[in-house]
Design an enzyme around this catalytic site. Structure first.
Site, PDB file in Angstrom:
ATOM      1  CD  GLU A  28      -3.116  -0.529  -0.079  1.00  0.00           C
ATOM      2  OE1 GLU A  28      -3.339   1.081  -0.002  1.00  0.00           O
ATOM      3  OE2 GLU A  28      -3.711  -1.182  -0.966  1.00  0.00           O
ATOM      4  CE1 TYR A  84      -0.550  -7.973  -0.100  1.00  0.00           C
ATOM      5  CE2 TYR A  84      -0.426  -9.765   1.347  1.00  0.00           C
ATOM      6  CZ  TYR A  84       0.017  -8.698   0.449  1.00  0.00           C
ATOM      7  OH  TYR A  84       1.606  -8.206  -0.314  1.00  0.00           O
ATOM      8  CB  VAL A  85      -3.927 -12.879  -2.236  1.00  0.00           C
ATOM      9  CG1 VAL A  85      -3.363 -13.833  -2.623  1.00  0.00           C
ATOM     10  CG2 VAL A  85      -5.675 -12.896  -1.463  1.00  0.00           C
ATOM     11  N   GLY A  91      -4.223 -13.908  -8.638  1.00  0.00           N
ATOM     12  CA  GLY A  91      -5.303 -14.360 -10.049  1.00  0.00           C
ATOM     13  C   GLY A  91      -5.693 -16.356  -9.879  1.00  0.00           C
ATOM     14  CB  ILE A  94      -7.192 -16.837  -2.630  1.00  0.00           C
ATOM     15  CG1 ILE A  94      -6.115 -17.965  -3.118  1.00  0.00           C
ATOM     16  CG2 ILE A  94      -6.603 -17.350  -1.371  1.00  0.00           C
ATOM     17  CD1 ILE A  94      -4.769 -18.483  -3.344  1.00  0.00           C
ATOM     18  N   GLY A  95      -9.046 -14.113  -3.169  1.00  0.00           N
ATOM     19  CA  GLY A  95      -9.676 -13.235  -2.643  1.00  0.00           C
ATOM     20  C   GLY A  95     -11.443 -13.268  -2.803  1.00  0.00           C
ATOM     21  CG  ASN A 122      -5.086  -1.864  -5.191  1.00  0.00           C
ATOM     22  OD1 ASN A 122      -5.371  -2.591  -7.009  1.00  0.00           O
ATOM     23  ND2 ASN A 122      -4.877  -2.726  -4.874  1.00  0.00           N
ATOM     24  CE1 TYR A 129     -12.074  -5.974  -2.960  1.00  0.00           C
ATOM     25  CE2 TYR A 129     -11.316  -3.811  -2.631  1.00  0.00           C
ATOM     26  CZ  TYR A 129     -11.655  -4.994  -2.351  1.00  0.00           C
ATOM     27  OH  TYR A 129     -11.060  -5.382  -1.229  1.00  0.00           O
TER      28      TYR A 129
END
Length: 148
Positions: A28, A84-85, A91, A94-95, A122, A129
């Site tokens: 970040e 966070y991944v 890709g 997981i997110g 980002n 999202y």
């Protein structure tokens, strides 16, 4: 990557999570803001809510943290603090699995809304999202008051 396990955060995860929190703060571009410690997490363990993503080798490769909030307009809600991944695991869905876990938990807890923030720079996260159906609000601005 199909063999990812999602489970609630446990105290035994705190050390590994601190490492990921630092990695996330660096991602970040705010590493100086990460002041949390494993000891602090132990003291404040009753406030640590979230899920971890575990790889096939049982290593934490991602996390999501959240807390309950009450909004005057909508009532009981969850505020998702961070998701966070690790970069080499992105890709692989997981997110999405972490988000789905929070959404299911919020519904189970009869919450009316799930809210979170995303950094304006980002673009990948914003796209992620929006693909989930989220509305990106550009009206409100964060206000932080450091107490330490």
């Amino acid at each position: 990557m199909k063999n990812i396990t999602i489970r609630k955060i446990e105290e035994k995860d705190f050390g590994a999570l601190i490492i990921l929190f630092k990695e996330f703060a660096k991602f970040e571009k705010l590493p100086e803001k990460m002041i949390n410690t494993e000891q602090q997490m132990q003291i404040e363990k009753d406030y640590v809510n979230g899920f971890v993503a575990l790889s096939e080798s049982n290593k934490i490769v991602g996390f999501v943290t959240f807390f309950f909030a009450y909004y005057t307009w909508t009532g009981k809600s969850i505020f998702m603090d961070d998701l966070y991944v690790k970069s080499n695991f992105r890709g692989n869905g997981i997110g999405s699995k972490l988000m789905k876990s929070v959404i299911e938990y919020a519904k189970l807890e009869s919450c009316n809304k799930l809210r979170w923030q995303v950094s304006k720079w980002n673009k990948d996260a914003i796209d992620f999202y929006e693909n989930l159906g989220a509305t990106i609000d550009t009206i409100e601005i964060n206000c932080d008051l450091s107490l330490k």
